[in-house]
Design a protein around this motif. Sequence first.
Motif, mmCIF file in Angstrom:
data_model
loop_
_atom_site.group_PDB
_atom_site.id
_atom_site.type_symbol
_atom_site.label_atom_id
_atom_site.label_comp_id
_atom_site.label_asym_id
_atom_site.label_seq_id
_atom_site.Cartn_x
_atom_site.Cartn_y
_atom_site.Cartn_z
ATOM 1 N N ASP A 126 36.318 34.751 34.458
ATOM 2 C CA ASP A 126 35.585 34.046 35.517
ATOM 3 C C ASP A 126 34.498 33.153 34.934
ATOM 4 O OD1 ASP A 126 37.119 34.939 37.654
ATOM 5 O OD2 ASP A 126 35.940 36.764 37.887
ATOM 6 N N LYS A 127 34.863 32.444 33.879
ATOM 7 C CA LYS A 127 33.983 31.484 33.232
ATOM 8 C C LYS A 127 34.606 30.093 33.289
ATOM 9 C CE LYS A 127 31.085 34.686 31.808
ATOM 10 N NZ LYS A 127 29.712 34.804 32.384
ATOM 11 N N VAL A 128 33.748 29.078 33.390
ATOM 12 C CA VAL A 128 34.217 27.692 33.350
ATOM 13 C C VAL A 128 34.604 27.352 31.924
ATOM 14 C CG1 VAL A 128 33.582 25.271 33.683
ATOM 15 C CG2 VAL A 128 32.797 27.005 35.315
ATOM 16 N N VAL A 129 35.837 26.855 31.755
ATOM 17 C CA VAL A 129 36.317 26.544 30.409
ATOM 18 C C VAL A 129 36.525 25.054 30.201
ATOM 19 C CG1 VAL A 129 37.360 28.806 30.061
ATOM 20 C CG2 VAL A 129 38.703 26.974 31.121
ATOM 21 N N ALA A 130 36.509 24.265 31.271
ATOM 22 C CA ALA A 130 36.676 22.818 31.120
ATOM 23 C C ALA A 130 36.252 22.122 32.403
ATOM 24 C CB ALA A 130 38.122 22.461 30.772
ATOM 25 N N THR A 131 35.899 20.860 32.267
ATOM 26 C CA THR A 131 35.627 20.002 33.418
ATOM 27 C C THR A 131 36.348 18.677 33.189
ATOM 28 O OG1 THR A 131 33.456 20.996 33.799
ATOM 29 C CG2 THR A 131 33.874 18.838 34.793
ATOM 30 N N VAL A 132 37.125 18.267 34.164
ATOM 31 C CA VAL A 132 37.891 17.035 34.063
ATOM 32 C C VAL A 132 37.253 15.994 34.974
ATOM 33 C CG1 VAL A 132 40.168 15.960 34.250
ATOM 34 C CG2 VAL A 132 39.966 18.403 33.722
ATOM 35 N N LYS A 133 36.914 14.842 34.414
ATOM 36 C CA LYS A 133 36.273 13.792 35.181
ATOM 37 C C LYS A 133 37.321 12.794 35.657
ATOM 38 C CE LYS A 133 32.050 11.009 34.939
ATOM 39 N NZ LYS A 133 30.954 10.569 34.042
ATOM 40 N N LEU A 134 37.437 12.638 36.983
ATOM 41 C CA LEU A 134 38.449 11.756 37.549
ATOM 42 C C LEU A 134 37.867 10.568 38.289
ATOM 43 C CD1 LEU A 134 40.911 14.426 39.006
ATOM 44 C CD2 LEU A 134 41.230 13.045 36.951
ATOM 45 N N GLY A 135 36.686 10.717 38.869
ATOM 46 C CA GLY A 135 36.151 9.673 39.734
ATOM 47 C C GLY A 135 36.815 9.703 41.094
ATOM 48 N N VAL A 167 37.654 23.842 35.739
ATOM 49 C CA VAL A 167 38.714 24.758 35.311
ATOM 50 C C VAL A 167 38.084 26.100 34.959
ATOM 51 C CG1 VAL A 167 40.714 25.069 33.813
ATOM 52 C CG2 VAL A 167 39.906 22.754 34.338
ATOM 53 N N ILE A 168 38.605 27.163 35.558
ATOM 54 C CA ILE A 168 38.029 28.504 35.415
ATOM 55 C C ILE A 168 39.082 29.459 34.857
ATOM 56 C CG2 ILE A 168 37.036 30.468 36.662
ATOM 57 C CD1 ILE A 168 36.080 28.380 38.774
ATOM 58 N N ASP A 169 38.713 30.226 33.846
ATOM 59 C CA ASP A 169 39.557 31.294 33.319
ATOM 60 C C ASP A 169 39.413 32.499 34.250
ATOM 61 O OD1 ASP A 169 40.821 33.329 31.963
ATOM 62 O OD2 ASP A 169 39.789 33.008 30.064
ATOM 63 N N VAL A 204 36.550 17.173 29.090
ATOM 64 C CA VAL A 204 35.601 17.607 28.070
ATOM 65 C C VAL A 204 36.395 18.254 26.940
ATOM 66 C CG1 VAL A 204 33.757 17.934 29.722
ATOM 67 C CG2 VAL A 204 35.301 19.812 29.242
ATOM 68 N N PRO A 205 35.823 18.376 25.754
ATOM 69 C CA PRO A 205 36.592 18.849 24.603
ATOM 70 C C PRO A 205 37.236 20.217 24.782
ATOM 71 C CG PRO A 205 34.536 17.848 23.891
ATOM 72 C CD PRO A 205 34.480 17.928 25.386
ATOM 73 N N ALA A 206 36.659 21.068 25.602
ATOM 74 C CA ALA A 206 37.204 22.417 25.738
ATOM 75 C C ALA A 206 38.635 22.376 26.250
ATOM 76 C CB ALA A 206 36.345 23.236 26.681
ATOM 77 N N VAL A 207 39.507 23.164 25.633
ATOM 78 C CA VAL A 207 40.904 23.276 26.049
ATOM 79 C C VAL A 207 41.079 24.630 26.706
ATOM 80 C CG1 VAL A 207 43.289 23.382 25.273
ATOM 81 C CG2 VAL A 207 41.715 21.748 24.239
ATOM 82 N N PRO A 208 41.661 24.687 27.908
ATOM 83 C CA PRO A 208 41.792 25.963 28.599
ATOM 84 C C PRO A 208 42.576 26.977 27.782
ATOM 85 C CG PRO A 208 42.322 24.128 30.049
ATOM 86 C CD PRO A 208 42.214 23.568 28.675
ATOM 87 N N PRO A 209 42.176 28.236 27.824
ATOM 88 C CA PRO A 209 42.918 29.268 27.117
ATOM 89 C C PRO A 209 44.189 29.605 27.874
ATOM 90 C CG PRO A 209 41.159 30.245 28.409
ATOM 91 C CD PRO A 209 41.015 28.767 28.533
ATOM 92 N N PRO A 210 45.157 30.254 27.216
ATOM 93 C CA PRO A 210 46.362 30.665 27.930
ATOM 94 C C PRO A 210 46.025 31.721 28.976
ATOM 95 C CG PRO A 210 46.291 31.647 25.741
ATOM 96 C CD PRO A 210 45.169 30.652 25.803
#
Length: 531
Positions: free
Chosen positions: A251-260, A245-247, A223-229
């Motif tokens: 403790d917030k979701v910052v991204a979701t990667v779709k792999l199948g 992906v969680i910061d 998804v467009p969101a890029v994880p923060p440092p």
Amino acid sequence: MATRRDALRSLFAVAVLATLGSGLASAAGRKVKIGIALPPGNAAKGATLAAEEARQTAGLLHVDLEIGPAAPTDTIRVVETTPAKDLPFLVLTVGDPSGPVRPRVFHVASQHRGPRQVDWRPDLERFGAEQLNQRFRRRFGMPMDEQAWRGWVAVKIAAELVLRAPAGSDPASALATMSFDGHKGEQLSFDPQDHHLVRRQGREGQQGRQGIPGSAVPGVPAVPAVPPPGSLAWVSNERAGTVTVIDTATDKVVATVKLGFRPRGIEVSPDGRRVYVALSDTARNAQGPGDAIVALDAATCKLVARYDAGTDPERFAVSHDGSRLYASNEDAGTATITDLKKRKVLSALVVGIEPEGVALSPDGHWVYVTAETSNTVSVIDTRTERVVASFLVDPRPRAAAFSPDGRRAYVTAEIGGTVSVIDTVRHQVMRSIPIPGAHPVGIVVSPDGKRVYVANGHGNAVSVLDASSGRVLASIPVGKRPWGIAVTPDGRKIYTANGVSNNVSVIDAVTLKPIATIPAGDGAWGVAIGR
């Protein structure tokens, strides 16, 4: 013509012919014989599969196990006779029939029906049942039915009595106190009153695994969101086919990667730049396009590499220099070593049956691979890339973790309900710590080595152990079916991936209290933390 009812009323006996009180010597370093005398049929097929798997386990443990036609002098015999009316039809007896004391009878199955009965269906899929059904189908071209399972579990119990009973113990007493894994998701043991093999506690849940979305292309852009440092928690979701992906700061979701496919094992590279994810093809019968280890760029969440790691990779570990990857191949009974730079499989080592957990020692010298069906841990020497030792642990080992100094390792046993403490110099079990009311699966050691955190699966809790004393310090409620578990580098937070409630629980490691629940994808499975 004999009916199925007639067949089920036949007496199928595993006779352990050892004089009571004489003791059962340790199996290591000696020859052991299991004799089988069964007429053709599904029970014999199940016994044959169990015999083949017992030989493999014995070979790992350097035990000379012979399995062949039964003889009167065999210490263990599997036979079938016809009972009188209303007698149990599957029993295991311990004792010498010619001796002064009558053999003790243990009923592997009976005609008694009720919530604690032990039975089998070809459509069972959870708790290793799917894998056992697949092994039986591959071997005989047919589904495993109740009779076949009984033949399999009878021989498995007979073999485990020989391999697991303490040296010098009375065989009947040892059998009465042992627990077994029959791929039903809970301990099987003999009732102390009537000596029937029963489930220790009833639990529903033998549901079929839900379909997992496949993907024609291995990897869809994040998804467009890029994880923060900063420190991130990466959570694999096996049914959704995604990574959450969680910061860890918010403790917030910052991204979701779709792999199948089916993502399970997940690890962050030693330098923190890549996140590796194990994918399995949903067919699960042979290596397919979905079986691979993929690498994500930790900064962008984009898929950057794909590696062959054998069939059905589940868990894995990456060498400290980032050059090797060691993966368990659940269906094949192997551990695959992959050269990450050349993207090439170097070898596939035979380990235990249904391998899962993989852990790398802090000095990079040893890889421990747990195997759920054989109840073994295989030790790989990374310098020679060979299996140099194997040892038994409690039933259905799931995962392993090393202490920061590398002197100890800890292995969970889901059905045994324990955590085994391992001397990593001798590769031997030092002690076994019972976890009350738990089904231990995931495990991680705190960065300072003082505590061990255990995800208890169907216990819906995390147990906290004192690494020095082995004492259970706390049991912390979390989401439903916590599987993967990880701790932040500073040791202040613990994260669990909860596969039924589809979320992540966050625990304050100082107060040992839950402090957050974070939504994840369907079937949250593994969790890894990196910067």
